[in-house]
Scaffold this motif. Structure first.
Motif, mmCIF file in Angstrom:
data_model
loop_
_atom_site.group_PDB
_atom_site.id
_atom_site.type_symbol
_atom_site.label_atom_id
_atom_site.label_comp_id
_atom_site.label_asym_id
_atom_site.label_seq_id
_atom_site.Cartn_x
_atom_site.Cartn_y
_atom_site.Cartn_z
ATOM 1 N N SER A 68 -36.824 -26.911 63.253
ATOM 2 C CA SER A 68 -35.392 -27.152 63.310
ATOM 3 C C SER A 68 -34.496 -27.568 64.597
ATOM 4 N N PHE A 69 -35.223 -26.784 65.657
ATOM 5 C CA PHE A 69 -34.574 -27.013 66.822
ATOM 6 C C PHE A 69 -34.586 -28.793 67.165
ATOM 7 N N LEU A 70 -36.026 -29.333 66.839
ATOM 8 C CA LEU A 70 -36.058 -30.778 67.128
ATOM 9 C C LEU A 70 -34.995 -31.812 66.192
ATOM 10 N N ALA A 71 -34.994 -31.197 64.995
ATOM 11 C CA ALA A 71 -34.380 -31.865 63.984
ATOM 12 C C ALA A 71 -32.707 -31.868 64.462
ATOM 13 N N LEU A 72 -32.478 -30.792 65.185
ATOM 14 C CA LEU A 72 -30.689 -30.615 65.552
ATOM 15 C C LEU A 72 -30.604 -31.450 66.748
ATOM 16 N N LYS A 73 -31.773 -31.423 67.339
ATOM 17 C CA LYS A 73 -31.607 -32.515 68.893
ATOM 18 C C LYS A 73 -31.497 -33.868 68.291
ATOM 19 N N ARG A 74 -32.104 -34.166 67.265
ATOM 20 C CA ARG A 74 -32.040 -35.547 66.814
ATOM 21 C C ARG A 74 -30.772 -35.888 66.277
ATOM 22 N N LYS A 75 -30.179 -34.866 65.467
ATOM 23 C CA LYS A 75 -28.669 -35.030 64.881
ATOM 24 C C LYS A 75 -27.638 -35.000 66.000
ATOM 25 N N ILE A 76 -27.739 -34.111 66.739
ATOM 26 C CA ILE A 76 -26.677 -33.990 67.856
ATOM 27 C C ILE A 76 -26.699 -35.502 68.805
ATOM 28 N N LYS A 77 -27.880 -35.823 69.067
ATOM 29 C CA LYS A 77 -28.090 -37.129 69.680
ATOM 30 C C LYS A 77 -27.648 -38.146 68.902
ATOM 31 N N SER A 78 -27.778 -38.335 67.657
ATOM 32 C CA SER A 78 -27.020 -39.389 66.871
ATOM 33 C C SER A 78 -25.428 -39.180 67.014
ATOM 34 N N ALA A 79 -25.186 -38.022 66.910
ATOM 35 C CA ALA A 79 -23.566 -37.813 67.099
ATOM 36 C C ALA A 79 -23.060 -38.405 68.501
ATOM 37 N N ILE A 80 -23.794 -38.005 69.357
ATOM 38 C CA ILE A 80 -23.488 -38.299 70.617
ATOM 39 C C ILE A 80 -23.332 -39.905 70.747
ATOM 40 N N LYS A 81 -24.109 -40.443 70.299
ATOM 41 C CA LYS A 81 -24.282 -42.053 70.577
ATOM 42 C C LYS A 81 -23.181 -42.460 69.599
ATOM 43 N N GLU A 82 -22.816 -42.034 68.741
ATOM 44 C CA GLU A 82 -21.599 -42.383 67.977
ATOM 45 C C GLU A 82 -20.349 -42.208 68.528
ATOM 46 N N ILE A 83 -20.164 -41.320 69.351
ATOM 47 C CA ILE A 83 -18.974 -40.795 69.917
ATOM 48 C C ILE A 83 -18.961 -41.530 71.366
#
Length: 393
Positions: A68-83
């Motif tokens: 879950s930790f790694l999955a969360l990291k990927r999701k937040i990384k994706s959001a940061i790239k978008e923002i």
């Protein structure tokens, strides 16, 4: 990357509404486009009404599942790239760790993490909890290598992180809490007729909930005219755990309340039996309204409450002394007035949200800020060194 785009990463939507609104409004006034990542959508509409862009990345704040930790990291990384923010602010354990690591992967260097209290991972009681503590410390060390600043709310937490080599001393800064809107929490100078002692805390072991109940029992044996009210949502502890004290009439339990200000104003004094705090927001609310506080002399609370000036401190675990201090402050009108006025003044001069947010703005813009304590005017630089206004150390 937009130079005026900022991202706040928080664990829950409630913390945004309860603790980040003043900062968000301040940043919007400064011309920033504000984005928020939260771990749930419970208060999604309220957050959007603040004028921010909201990204919900669902996660359980207390989960330790590595996948879950790694999955969360990927999701937040994706959001940061978008923002594509120029600055990221992270709050609390999981956002501090996962958010900071994701930001580093995205090449965002202007990351400021807030350690607003150490919580359960730094107060282990079992072998399992001690193991979790070691993992959290290791992850914190990794995450904080890539941040520009780490903001602490009390000197003990700051000192502890530096001594454990979790954060470089040059990155550590200290502020007087997250700020309080002293206009919203208006001063109520009248001595309440009701002899009510209130406490506001989630039902957690480390909040000293059972201590509060036992202290109430001690007082009630001497003074039936003093009432004790507890407000806060169930958590580690439930209503069943405190039921004996409710049935005996020692306390009343009001559960979660949205009406904190009114409850504070109707109380003669507020207590905190917490075992450790960051820089308690609820105590600031009480002090702004002009309600003296009786508290254990523990990390965080001893930074918020000045003994004999804005409230009374009690040695940790000394319930008999705690009960005596409550009775003293309930009865002594002159002492109550002195502490009430001093508490309000301290909030206005040291902890008003405008003061705190300007300090944070300085950190966001250039990594420097000014901070003054309740007792002396001090400047803290990003090396953690303090000097008074005359320039001496």
């Amino acid at each position: 990357m937009n130079k005026k785009t900022i991202l706040l990463i928080c664990n829950s939507s409630s913390t945004v509404i309860n603790f980040r609104k003043e900062l968000i409004f301040f940043l919007l006034e400064k011309g920033y486009s504000v984005n928020v990542i939260v771990g749930d959508d419970k208060r999604e509409n309220e957050i959007k009404q603040l004028g921010v862009s909201l990204f919900v990345v669902k996660f359980e704040n207390r989960s330790i599942n590595p996948f879950s930790f790694l999955a969360l990291k990927r999701k937040i990384k994706s959001a940061i790239k978008e923002i594509s923010p120029s600055c990221i602010l992270t709050f609390q354990v999981k956002p501090n760790i996962v958010g900071s690591l994701a930001a580093k992967k995205c090449g965002v260097r202007n990351v400021i993490s807030f350690v607003e209290g150490l919580g359960d991972p730094f107060q282990p009681h079992t072998l399992f909890q001690k193991g979790i503590s070691k993992i959290v410390i290791f992850l914190y060390k990794m995450a904080f290598r890539g941040v520009r600043n780490v903001v602490f709310l009390n000197k003990d937490d700051k000192k502890g992180f530096i001594s454990r080599h979790i954060v470089d001393e040059k990155k550590a800064v200290l502020i007087n809490g997250i700020g309080i809107d002293t206009k919203k929490y208006a001063f109520s100078p009248d001595f309440p007729e009701r002899k009510t002692v209130s406490m506001f805390a989630r039902l957690l072991v480390n909040k000293g909930i059972i201590d509060f109940c036992k202290i109430a029992s001690l007082v009630k044996k001497q003074r039936k005219d003093i009432s004790f009210e507890l407000y806060g949502e169930e958590s580690q502890l439930t209503m069943k755990d405190i039921e004996p004290y409710i049935k005996s009439g020692d306390i009343t339990y009001g559960g979660y309340t949205n009406n904190v200000s009114e409850k504070i104003a109707n109380s003669r004094l507020i207590v905190s039996t917490s075992y450790r705090e960051g820089f308690s927001r609820v105590l600031l609310e009480c002090m702004a309204i002009g309600r003296p506080v009786v508290s254990y002399d523990v990390v965080g609370n001893k930074d918020t409450v000045k003994n004999g000036e804005t409230g009374l401190l009690v040695p940790f675990g000394d319930m008999d002394d705690f009960a005596k201090k409550i009775i003293l402050l309930v009865d002594d009108h002159e002492l109550w007035m002195k502490l009430s006025q001093n508490a309000r003044k301290a909030c206005e001069e040291e902890c008003d949200s405008n003061i705190i947010n300007n300090q944070l703005f300085g950190i966001i813009e250039n990594g420097k800020q000014k901070r003054s304590t309740f007792s002396t005017s001090t400047i803290i630089d990003t090396n953690g060194q303090g000097k008074n206004e005359s320039g001496s150390r």
